[in-house]
Design an enzyme around this catalytic site. Structure first.
Site, mmCIF file in Angstrom:
data_model
loop_
_atom_site.group_PDB
_atom_site.id
_atom_site.type_symbol
_atom_site.label_atom_id
_atom_site.label_comp_id
_atom_site.label_asym_id
_atom_site.label_seq_id
_atom_site.Cartn_x
_atom_site.Cartn_y
_atom_site.Cartn_z
ATOM 1 N N LYS A 111 0.823 -1.212 0.000
ATOM 2 C CA LYS A 111 0.000 0.000 0.000
ATOM 3 C C LYS A 111 0.855 1.259 0.000
ATOM 4 O O LYS A 111 0.468 2.264 -0.598
ATOM 5 C CB LYS A 111 -0.967 0.002 1.186
ATOM 6 C CG LYS A 111 -2.025 -1.075 1.049
ATOM 7 C CD LYS A 111 -3.339 -0.706 1.696
ATOM 8 C CE LYS A 111 -4.392 -1.743 1.325
ATOM 9 N NZ LYS A 111 -5.579 -1.697 2.162
ATOM 10 N N LYS A 197 -7.311 -11.427 -7.118
ATOM 11 C CA LYS A 197 -8.502 -11.516 -6.283
ATOM 12 C C LYS A 197 -9.540 -10.474 -6.687
ATOM 13 O O LYS A 197 -9.177 -9.350 -7.041
ATOM 14 C CB LYS A 197 -8.080 -11.227 -4.826
ATOM 15 C CG LYS A 197 -8.642 -12.181 -3.815
ATOM 16 C CD LYS A 197 -8.035 -11.912 -2.454
ATOM 17 C CE LYS A 197 -8.946 -11.023 -1.630
ATOM 18 N NZ LYS A 197 -8.582 -10.995 -0.195
ATOM 19 N N LYS A 200 -12.302 -4.444 -4.277
ATOM 20 C CA LYS A 200 -13.004 -3.168 -4.354
ATOM 21 C C LYS A 200 -12.171 -2.155 -5.107
ATOM 22 O O LYS A 200 -12.675 -1.181 -5.624
ATOM 23 C CB LYS A 200 -13.208 -2.599 -2.948
ATOM 24 C CG LYS A 200 -13.961 -3.483 -2.008
ATOM 25 C CD LYS A 200 -14.134 -2.775 -0.671
ATOM 26 C CE LYS A 200 -14.602 -3.771 0.381
ATOM 27 N NZ LYS A 200 -15.019 -3.167 1.617
#
Ligand code: TRP
Length: 330
Positions: A111, A197, A200
């Site tokens: 991140k 995966k 969102k």
């Protein structure tokens, strides 16, 4: 009864992968565990949020959970920022966490790399201390088991380490929790990039089925899902990730085995049609209940206030134990 705790971020929209991989199991666990579920709005602050959007999506995620079957009479459902014990304990845990351990967290590395190369180039300190807040979430409730996906395993290991270090330094304070990777944890992948995966934060939403997508959109997304050119329906994740993902989804929503399901189809078209239909059948009642909650936000707020009160009773007790053991004046 063993206690189970889990959390979900209120950013973006809840998608089919969240539902099949997590939420559905949360609903089932209400029968056999003392379950506590938390919408982790403070974790969402680790990246800059639009305040109006954060407020709306926190309420929406809670409503999706209620619509999916989280029952506030059996489970405790609350919003993280309503229970001030979370950030309070988080600080005490940060002071017992090793800087080097936090630096090794792969989610932080991913991140922060993403944030650094993003438009703002800003990496918040909260992104770094995120796992301590997650540990606080878990440890405040004397949690025995934490149902999480594979990607949160390292954070759970971190939680266990901090709890053990704290207990060693200051005496028995926290229950050391176990990870609980649900057995039927189907891995639901992106429809356009089936080796990633379903998420969102995917760059386009054509690979992600949102729980609140309308029926037409679901059909369209499944119809356009990436397959391959050999034309054979077979469950083989390595060689045929797209087709296998459709089989996984169909298997997960109908509680069947994807390998066995494969033998019932000769072509991709009917597989896609059956998958879309099964998803819609599963999601439709959730959407109907969601619309009822959506029409009455005050009712959701009332349920969340009750949840926060229940949560806080327990959290206050554990926080007091931690403060006392640390030597903070009563
Ligand atoms: N970090 C988790 C995620 O991104 C969310 C989370 C926050 C959580 N606190 C938690 C999960 C406590 C389990 C237990 O998915």
């Amino acid at each position: 009864m063993s206690r189970v705790f889990s959390g979900i971020q209120p950013t973006g929209s809840t998608h089919l992968g969240n539902y099949l991989g997590a939420v559905r199991n949360w609903v089932d666990m209400q029968d056999s565990y003392d379950t506590i579920y938390c919408v982790v709005d403070l974790h969402a602050l680790t990246v800059q949020q639009d305040p109006a959007e954060l407020r709306a999506s926190t309420l929406r995620v809670a409503q999706v959970l209620l619509a999916a079957g989280i029952d506030p009479d059996r489970a405790t459902l609350f919003v993280q920022s309503h229970v001030h014990e979370h950030p309070e304990l988080s600080w005490m845990l940060e002071c017992n966490a090793a800087f080097g351990d936090l630096r090794r967290m792969t989610q932080f590395k991913d991140k922060s790399d993403q944030a650094e190369s993003g438009s703002s180039g800003f990496v918040s300190a909260g992104l770094f201390t995120y796992p301590a807040l997650m540990a606080a979430d878990i440890l405040l409730y004397d949690t025995d088991a934490v149902p999480v996906g594979d990607d949160q395993r390292q954070h759970l290991e971190f939680t266990r380490d901090v709890a053990e270090r704290f207990n060693n330094r200051y005496g028995d304070t926290f229950v050391v929790p176990e990870a609980f990777i649900p057995p039927a944890g189907a891995r639901i992948m992106d429809l356009q990039h089936p080796t990633n995966k379903m998420s969102k934060s995917a760059d386009t939403d054509s690979g992600t089925i949102l729980l609140l997508d309308d029926m037409k959109k679901i059909e369209k997304k499944i119809k356009r899902a990436v397959t391959d050119t050999d034309g054979e329906v077979r469950f083989d994740v390595a060689e045929k990730p797209g087709v296998s993902n459709l089989l996984s989804i169909l298997g997960a929503v109908t509680d069947q085995d994807p390998t066995e399901l494969a033998s019932g189809f000769e072509q991709y078209g009917p597989l896609k049609a059956a998958t879309a239909e099964a998803i819609i059948e599963r999601i439709r009642p959730i959407q109907e209940r969601f619309r009822e909650f959506e029409a009455d936000p005050a009712e959701t707020e009332r349920l969340l206030a009750i949840g926060a009160e229940k949560a806080q009773q327990k959290a206050a007790e554990v926080l007091a134990r931690a403060k006392n053991n640390l030597g903070l004046l009563p």
